[in-house]
Write a protein that holds these residues in place. Structure first.
Motif, PDB file in Angstrom:
ATOM      1  N   LEU A  29       0.817  -1.208   0.000  1.00  0.00           N
ATOM      2  CA  LEU A  29       0.000   0.000   0.000  1.00  0.00           C
ATOM      3  C   LEU A  29       0.855   1.264   0.000  1.00  0.00           C
ATOM      4  N   ARG A 212      -4.612  -5.409  -4.163  1.00  0.00           N
ATOM      5  CA  ARG A 212      -3.673  -4.961  -3.135  1.00  0.00           C
ATOM      6  C   ARG A 212      -4.054  -5.517  -1.759  1.00  0.00           C
ATOM      7  N   ARG A 241      -3.364   6.564  -4.805  1.00  0.00           N
ATOM      8  CA  ARG A 241      -2.549   6.570  -3.595  1.00  0.00           C
ATOM      9  C   ARG A 241      -3.322   7.101  -2.396  1.00  0.00           C
ATOM     10  N   TYR A 244      -5.078   4.194  -0.867  1.00  0.00           N
ATOM     11  CA  TYR A 244      -4.165   3.399  -0.037  1.00  0.00           C
ATOM     12  C   TYR A 244      -3.952   4.075   1.321  1.00  0.00           C
TER      13      TYR A 244
END
Length: 278
Positions: A29, A212, A241, A244
């Motif tokens: 991550l 992920r 991002r 994450y």
């Protein structure tokens, strides 16, 4: 909530490790971590074009652009790795880290196996070494954050690279306007092929997040509803991002509350802390 705010910057380190009830390997991550299965998800068309170029099927210099978190660097690095498997010499440099044309050129020449000192050589010497080391070989040079270099010299490195007969240049930036503002003679030499990376669709974002989570998390700690919220955040912000980061922070909130599963309320709290509105 105050304790969460105080510790939120420690999220990346304190949620990983064997003591975590949620994560088995949270490195998946991290912003620039490679996809668990190698090939990026949701960018099949962009990757196909990049592969045709780096393998020499189409002699053009792609200008890869799009907002941060849309997969530009991941896809370029994947294409470079695939080209290396076919014997193509590939070099990746981030001009955002090298900062100056000189140090960017140092890293490029080093990528060809030349021992170059960090200081003492003139730019002309670096270019000479580059040309000697290149020879008749096909070379692919990818420069991330390339816009930093456009206004640094009379002959920017991308312009110089595009004039080398066996060099394919991949340029990466956030905006195409960075290259569109160059003089016509430079654009004519570069022959840039615009390759726009738009925001991931919600469905592609869901597929990426699920992929992920399987690699990063213990089984059954993230519900489908949480994944939907994360995918929506990625789509709205145009940045995977951020999804994450939300997941990492939501996990911290859940674990601070003594739970081993992430709930939608944890995601809402993380969104609030990160000032993200959906």
């Amino acid at each position: 909530m105050d304790s969460i705010k105080k510790d939120s910057h420690e999220t990346l380190s304190t949620t990983e490790g064997s003591d975590s009830k949620i994560f088995k390997d949270s490195t998946y991550l991290q912003p620039l971590s490679p996809p668990p299965e190698g090939k990026p998800i949701g960018r099949e068309g962009e990757i196909s074009l990049l592969l045709d170029i780096v393998k020499g099927k189409w002699k053009r210099n792609p200008f890869v652009f799009g907002k941060p978190g849309t997969g530009k660097t991941l896809c370029v690095k994947y294409a470079l790795e695939e080209a290396r498997k076919n014997g193509v010499n590939c070099i990746y440099v981030n001009a955002g880290k090298t900062r100056t044309p000189y140090y960017t050129m140092v890293e490029i020449v080093r990528g060809l196996g030349v021992s170059v000192p960090y200081s003492g050589w003139q730019m002309a010497r670096l270019k000479q070494e580059f040309e000697w080391a290149t020879g008749p070989r096909q070379i692919v040079v990818a420069i991330d954050e390339v816009d930093i270099l456009f206004e640094k010299e009379k002959e920017p490195i991308p312009y110089y690279m595009s004039r080398q007969p066996n060099v394919t240049l991949i340029m990466i930036a956030n905006k195409y306007g960075n290259v569109a503002q160059l003089p016509h003679r430079v654009i004519s030499t570069l022959q840039p092929v615009p390759l726009h990376f738009d925001a991931y669709s919600v469905e592609d974002a869901k597929a990426i997040i699920k992929n992920r989570i399987v690699a990063a998390c213990h089984p059954n700690v993230v519900s489908e509803e949480v994944i939907e919220r994360l995918a929506s955040a990625a789509n709205v912000t145009h940045d995977m991002r951020i999804a994450y980061n939300i997941l990492l922070l939501a996990a911290r909130i859940a674990e601070n509350s003594g739970r081993s599963k992430i709930e939608t309320t944890d995601v809402d709290a993380a969104l609030h802390l990160l000032l993200v509105s959906l």
